[in-house]
Design an enzyme around this catalytic site. Structure first.
Site, mmCIF file in Angstrom:
data_model
loop_
_atom_site.group_PDB
_atom_site.id
_atom_site.type_symbol
_atom_site.label_atom_id
_atom_site.label_comp_id
_atom_site.label_asym_id
_atom_site.label_seq_id
_atom_site.Cartn_x
_atom_site.Cartn_y
_atom_site.Cartn_z
ATOM 1 N N ARG A 71 0.838 -1.215 0.000
ATOM 2 C CA ARG A 71 0.000 0.000 0.000
ATOM 3 C C ARG A 71 0.867 1.257 0.000
ATOM 4 O O ARG A 71 0.544 2.239 -0.669
ATOM 5 C CB ARG A 71 -0.934 -0.009 1.206
ATOM 6 C CG ARG A 71 -2.063 -1.038 1.042
ATOM 7 C CD ARG A 71 -3.067 -0.958 2.169
ATOM 8 N NE ARG A 71 -3.665 0.355 2.302
ATOM 9 C CZ ARG A 71 -4.200 0.836 3.430
ATOM 10 N NH1 ARG A 71 -4.232 0.085 4.514
ATOM 11 N NH2 ARG A 71 -4.704 2.038 3.468
ATOM 12 N N ASN A 103 -7.931 9.880 5.382
ATOM 13 C CA ASN A 103 -6.944 9.256 4.502
ATOM 14 C C ASN A 103 -5.547 9.323 5.118
ATOM 15 O O ASN A 103 -5.225 10.261 5.835
ATOM 16 C CB ASN A 103 -6.976 9.923 3.128
ATOM 17 C CG ASN A 103 -8.342 9.778 2.490
ATOM 18 O OD1 ASN A 103 -9.106 8.903 2.881
ATOM 19 N ND2 ASN A 103 -8.665 10.639 1.537
ATOM 20 N N HIS A 120 -6.582 9.381 10.972
ATOM 21 C CA HIS A 120 -6.195 7.967 11.026
ATOM 22 C C HIS A 120 -4.702 7.750 10.800
ATOM 23 O O HIS A 120 -4.280 6.656 10.430
ATOM 24 C CB HIS A 120 -7.023 7.161 10.002
ATOM 25 C CG HIS A 120 -8.486 7.108 10.333
ATOM 26 N ND1 HIS A 120 -9.464 6.710 9.450
ATOM 27 C CD2 HIS A 120 -9.154 7.405 11.487
ATOM 28 C CE1 HIS A 120 -10.659 6.764 10.028
ATOM 29 N NE2 HIS A 120 -10.494 7.189 11.255
ATOM 30 N N CYS A 128 7.273 2.657 16.712
ATOM 31 C CA CYS A 128 7.573 1.428 17.467
ATOM 32 C C CYS A 128 6.257 0.812 17.943
ATOM 33 O O CYS A 128 5.400 1.522 18.488
ATOM 34 C CB CYS A 128 8.464 1.777 18.650
ATOM 35 S SG CYS A 128 8.654 0.431 19.831
ATOM 36 N N ALA A 235 -15.067 13.467 -7.056
ATOM 37 C CA ALA A 235 -14.460 14.651 -6.430
ATOM 38 C C ALA A 235 -13.634 15.470 -7.423
ATOM 39 O O ALA A 235 -13.624 16.704 -7.355
ATOM 40 C CB ALA A 235 -13.588 14.210 -5.259
HETATM 41 P P1 OAD Z 1 -14.933 3.907 2.128
HETATM 42 O O1 OAD Z 1 -14.187 2.993 1.224
HETATM 43 O O2 OAD Z 1 -15.776 3.297 3.181
HETATM 44 O O3 OAD Z 1 -15.871 4.856 1.260
HETATM 45 C C1 OAD Z 1 -15.434 5.481 0.089
HETATM 46 C C2 OAD Z 1 -16.555 6.391 -0.389
HETATM 47 O O4 OAD Z 1 -16.047 7.153 -1.467
HETATM 48 C C3 OAD Z 1 -17.796 5.666 -0.911
HETATM 49 O O5 OAD Z 1 -18.965 6.247 -0.335
HETATM 50 C C4 OAD Z 1 -17.767 5.914 -2.422
HETATM 51 O O6 OAD Z 1 -19.065 6.010 -2.996
HETATM 52 C C5 OAD Z 1 -17.022 7.223 -2.492
HETATM 53 N N1 OAD Z 1 -16.284 7.468 -3.737
HETATM 54 C C6 OAD Z 1 -15.719 6.559 -4.565
HETATM 55 N N2 OAD Z 1 -15.096 7.184 -5.581
HETATM 56 C C7 OAD Z 1 -15.273 8.516 -5.390
HETATM 57 C C8 OAD Z 1 -14.870 9.670 -6.103
HETATM 58 N N3 OAD Z 1 -14.138 9.600 -7.211
HETATM 59 N N4 OAD Z 1 -15.221 10.891 -5.609
HETATM 60 C C9 OAD Z 1 -15.967 10.980 -4.481
HETATM 61 N N5 OAD Z 1 -16.365 9.926 -3.763
HETATM 62 C C10 OAD Z 1 -16.038 8.697 -4.211
HETATM 63 O O7 OAD Z 1 -13.859 4.905 2.742
HETATM 64 P P2 OAD Z 1 -13.959 5.780 4.082
HETATM 65 O O8 OAD Z 1 -15.345 6.228 4.325
HETATM 66 O O9 OAD Z 1 -12.884 6.792 3.984
HETATM 67 O O10 OAD Z 1 -10.046 3.398 8.444
HETATM 68 O O11 OAD Z 1 -13.570 4.713 5.172
HETATM 69 C C11 OAD Z 1 -13.398 5.141 6.489
HETATM 70 C C12 OAD Z 1 -12.324 4.351 7.159
HETATM 71 O O12 OAD Z 1 -12.596 2.953 7.032
HETATM 72 C C13 OAD Z 1 -10.934 4.495 6.550
HETATM 73 O O13 OAD Z 1 -10.253 5.651 6.965
HETATM 74 C C14 OAD Z 1 -10.258 3.262 7.030
HETATM 75 C C15 OAD Z 1 -11.352 2.256 6.731
HETATM 76 O O14 OAD Z 1 -11.292 1.075 7.403
HETATM 77 C C16 OAD Z 1 -8.874 3.046 8.987
HETATM 78 O O15 OAD Z 1 -7.973 2.588 8.310
HETATM 79 C C17 OAD Z 1 -8.807 3.280 10.438
#
Ligand code: OAD
Length: 259
Positions: A71, A103, A120, A128, A235
């Site tokens: 990643r 992110n 996050h 560590c 976006a």
């Molecule tokens: P998700 O993967 O849950 O959601 C991504 C969102 O982005 C979805 O609602 C999509 O519809 C939207 N999306 C996709 N492409 C897009 C684009 N081009 N423009 C705008 N929106 C778009 O990701 P998060 O909500 O960020 O946590 O997930 C939250 C957390 O869950 C992350 O930070 C991570 C994960 O487990 C940790 O790692 C602690």
């Protein structure tokens, strides 16, 4: 492309503090996979319990480190897109702005956003796994081990400086995010499923404090119901459109407050 309606545009034009909450969708068009999108989402291919918990790291530190290394390589190759650049322009158009991001890729900072809070952590930093102290990139590159050992304690390893499931968020980051949610008068929620707490509560908190709320996401989320407007698009297209709208609104003397 769907644009802000006049009412919300006037609220954005008059806002003193804008809070922008971003999620994985913000980085998708930079080539970094989201977590929950059907087919391409990371958690549709892997189990979070096997890779993103302290228990997973204790059970198999080499596997977890290696998975994060893949990643990290994706993130190192990624560049900000037009949506990230639009947020930098937005920062220059409003009196105050906070970017609160879930992110871990640093793309907002790379684009030039100044006031960024990483809820996050950051995947390009390491720490560590026992003491939590930061470990320099030089130490990591010099080590042939997977994962590299900690420079601080015997039996400690380097781990990514990200928040895993079951861990608490960095105190300062959470405090800054809650402060922004409490005082913003306009909130943009971009590219997040709004499922993971406490991040998901921030726009709701902003709304309860009287802020206007706009969601930018191609798909519906649990937050959509509460938003004043949902801009359904990617976006990289929607954000430049909104910022251009705001710039034009501010240039037009008819929109200036009259004495
Ligand atoms: P998700 O993967 O849950 O959601 C991504 C969102 O982005 C979805 O609602 C999509 O519809 C939207 N999306 C996709 N492409 C897009 C684009 N081009 N423009 C705008 N929106 C778009 O990701 P998060 O909500 O960020 O946590 O997930 C939250 C957390 O869950 C992350 O930070 C991570 C994960 O487990 C940790 O790692 C602690």
């Amino acid at each position: 492309m769907q644009l802000l309606d006049d009412h919300l545009l006037s609220l954005l034009a008059g806002a003193q503090h804008v809070m922008v909450l971003t999620g994985a969708g913000m980085s998708a068009e930079s080539g970094i996979p989201t977590f929950r999108d059907a087919q391409t989402g990371i958690w549709t291919k892997y189990r979070a319990e096997d890779l993103a918990t302290p228990e997973a790291f204790t059970a198999n530190p080499g596997l977890v480190w290696q998975w994060y290394e893949e990643r990290r390589n994706t993130v190192r190759k990624a560049s900000p897109h037009a949506g990230h650049q639009a947020l930098v322009m937005l920062e220059a158009l409003v009196p105050g702005m906070s970017v609160i991001t879930q992110n871990v890729d640093g793309l907002h900072q790379l684009a030039g956003s100044k006031n960024v809070t990483e809820l996050h952590g950051n995947i390009l930093r390491s720490k560590c796994h026992i003491t939590g102290r930061s470990i320099s990139a030089d130490w990591l590159t010099d080590s042939p081990h997977v994962p590299p050992p900690s420079p601080y304690v015997n039996q400690g390893y380097a781990r990514p400086d990200v928040v895993w499931f079951g861990e608490v968020l960095p105190h300062e980051a959470l405090a800054a995010a809650m402060d922004a949610a409490g005082r913003c008068d306009f909130c943009l929620s971009i590219g997040t499923t709004s499922l993971v707490q406490p991040a998901a509560s921030l726009p709701v908190m902003a709304l309860e404090n009287g802020a206007a709320l706009v969601e930018i996401n191609p798909l519906e989320t649990p937050l959509s119901l509460h938003a004043g407007q949902c801009l359904r698009g990617p976006a990289s297209l929607v954000l430049p459109g909104v910022v251009q709208q705001l710039a034009e609104w501010k240039r037009d003397p008819d929109h200036c407050p009259r004495l």
